[in-house]
Design an enzyme around this catalytic site. Structure first.
Site, PDB file in Angstrom:
ATOM      1  N   HIS A   5      -2.247  16.969  -1.486  1.00  0.00           N
ATOM      2  CA  HIS A   5      -3.482  15.856  -1.598  1.00  0.00           C
ATOM      3  C   HIS A   5      -3.376  14.968  -2.564  1.00  0.00           C
ATOM      4  O   HIS A   5      -3.296  15.425  -3.858  1.00  0.00           O
ATOM      5  CB  HIS A   5      -4.691  16.874  -1.266  1.00  0.00           C
ATOM      6  CG  HIS A   5      -5.989  15.821  -1.275  1.00  0.00           C
ATOM      7  ND1 HIS A   5      -7.060  15.880  -2.379  1.00  0.00           N
ATOM      8  CD2 HIS A   5      -6.546  15.036  -0.570  1.00  0.00           C
ATOM      9  CE1 HIS A   5      -7.829  15.181  -2.243  1.00  0.00           C
ATOM     10  NE2 HIS A   5      -7.737  14.418  -1.332  1.00  0.00           N
ATOM     11  N   ASP A  56      10.365  -2.735  -1.615  1.00  0.00           N
ATOM     12  CA  ASP A  56      11.355  -3.886  -0.835  1.00  0.00           C
ATOM     13  C   ASP A  56      12.676  -3.373  -1.462  1.00  0.00           C
ATOM     14  O   ASP A  56      12.879  -2.631  -2.428  1.00  0.00           O
ATOM     15  CB  ASP A  56      10.824  -5.111  -1.051  1.00  0.00           C
ATOM     16  CG  ASP A  56      10.627  -5.586  -2.439  1.00  0.00           C
ATOM     17  OD1 ASP A  56      11.547  -5.225  -3.291  1.00  0.00           O
ATOM     18  OD2 ASP A  56       9.693  -6.450  -2.797  1.00  0.00           O
ATOM     19  N   ARG A 103       1.368  -6.827 -10.580  1.00  0.00           N
ATOM     20  CA  ARG A 103       2.732  -6.374 -10.624  1.00  0.00           C
ATOM     21  C   ARG A 103       3.151  -5.010 -11.575  1.00  0.00           C
ATOM     22  O   ARG A 103       3.492  -3.918 -11.361  1.00  0.00           O
ATOM     23  CB  ARG A 103       3.769  -7.496 -10.712  1.00  0.00           C
ATOM     24  CG  ARG A 103       5.215  -6.941 -11.193  1.00  0.00           C
ATOM     25  CD  ARG A 103       6.000  -8.256 -11.397  1.00  0.00           C
ATOM     26  NE  ARG A 103       7.134  -7.986 -11.811  1.00  0.00           N
ATOM     27  CZ  ARG A 103       8.069  -8.898 -12.501  1.00  0.00           C
ATOM     28  NH1 ARG A 103       7.611  -9.948 -12.911  1.00  0.00           N
ATOM     29  NH2 ARG A 103       9.142  -8.259 -13.054  1.00  0.00           N
ATOM     30  N   GLY A 120       6.994  -6.974  -1.574  1.00  0.00           N
ATOM     31  CA  GLY A 120       6.629  -6.443  -0.250  1.00  0.00           C
ATOM     32  C   GLY A 120       6.760  -4.730  -0.560  1.00  0.00           C
ATOM     33  O   GLY A 120       7.488  -4.121  -0.045  1.00  0.00           O
ATOM     34  N   ASN A 121       5.855  -4.447  -1.448  1.00  0.00           N
ATOM     35  CA  ASN A 121       5.837  -2.887  -1.990  1.00  0.00           C
ATOM     36  C   ASN A 121       4.519  -2.390  -1.760  1.00  0.00           C
ATOM     37  O   ASN A 121       3.248  -3.066  -2.093  1.00  0.00           O
ATOM     38  CB  ASN A 121       6.017  -2.884  -3.641  1.00  0.00           C
ATOM     39  CG  ASN A 121       7.219  -3.672  -4.002  1.00  0.00           C
ATOM     40  OD1 ASN A 121       8.501  -3.300  -3.178  1.00  0.00           O
ATOM     41  ND2 ASN A 121       7.439  -4.656  -4.627  1.00  0.00           N
TER      42      ASN A 121
END
Length: 150
Positions: free
Chosen positions: A22, A30, A112, A135-136
């Protein structure tokens, strides 16, 4: 073979998802992501040739997302933009997550370098074949169970 398991989920990936506890996080990255340097000491798996939305669809089909936090999903904010901007890829991936019950406001854009700090605390990284920059995604695991009888 197992029934009703997305064929994209490799045995190694299923093992990692099952091992997570949990609030552990998994990063879906990406193809350009710095996974090996940020992922030192943790599992780094690969889904070459697979786009982000499809990878998230497969993982979300078996991974319960945390419901006890405001943002069980985070994505890397596109450089030079302001929240709540989402790229076409991020919107497509959020549409996939919406089908799993994730509301748009449950996902947060993360700058970022702040995203990299979260990655360092994640349980594992899955490098996809996604070629779209920024694209992360990071997904936090929730629980399965009867909370009424806790």
């Amino acid at each position: 073979m197992l029934k009703n398991i997305d064929p994209l989920l490799t045995p190694d990936l299923l093992k990692v998802l099952a091992e997570m506890g949990h609030d552990d996080a998994i990063v879906l990255a990406d193809a350009n992501f710095t996974a090996m340097s940020l992922g030192v000491g943790k599992p780094v798996l690969r889904l070459p040739g697979i786009g982000m939305a499809r990878a998230v669809q497969a993982v979300a089909s078996v991974l319960p997302l945390a419901q006890d936090v405001p943002h069980p999903v985070a994505y890397m904010q596109v450089g030079g933009t302001e929240v709540p901007y989402r790229s076409a890829l991020q919107r497509e991936t959020m549409d996939v997550l919406a089908r799993e019950g994730v509301a748009s406001e449950q996902a947060e854009g993360v700058e970022r370098f702040a995203f990299y700090e979260r990655v360092k605390k994640a349980y594992a990284i899955v490098v996809t074949g996604e070629r779209q920059p920024w694209g992360n995604f990071l997904l936090r695991k929730g629980v399965i169970g009867d909370t009424l009888n806790a």
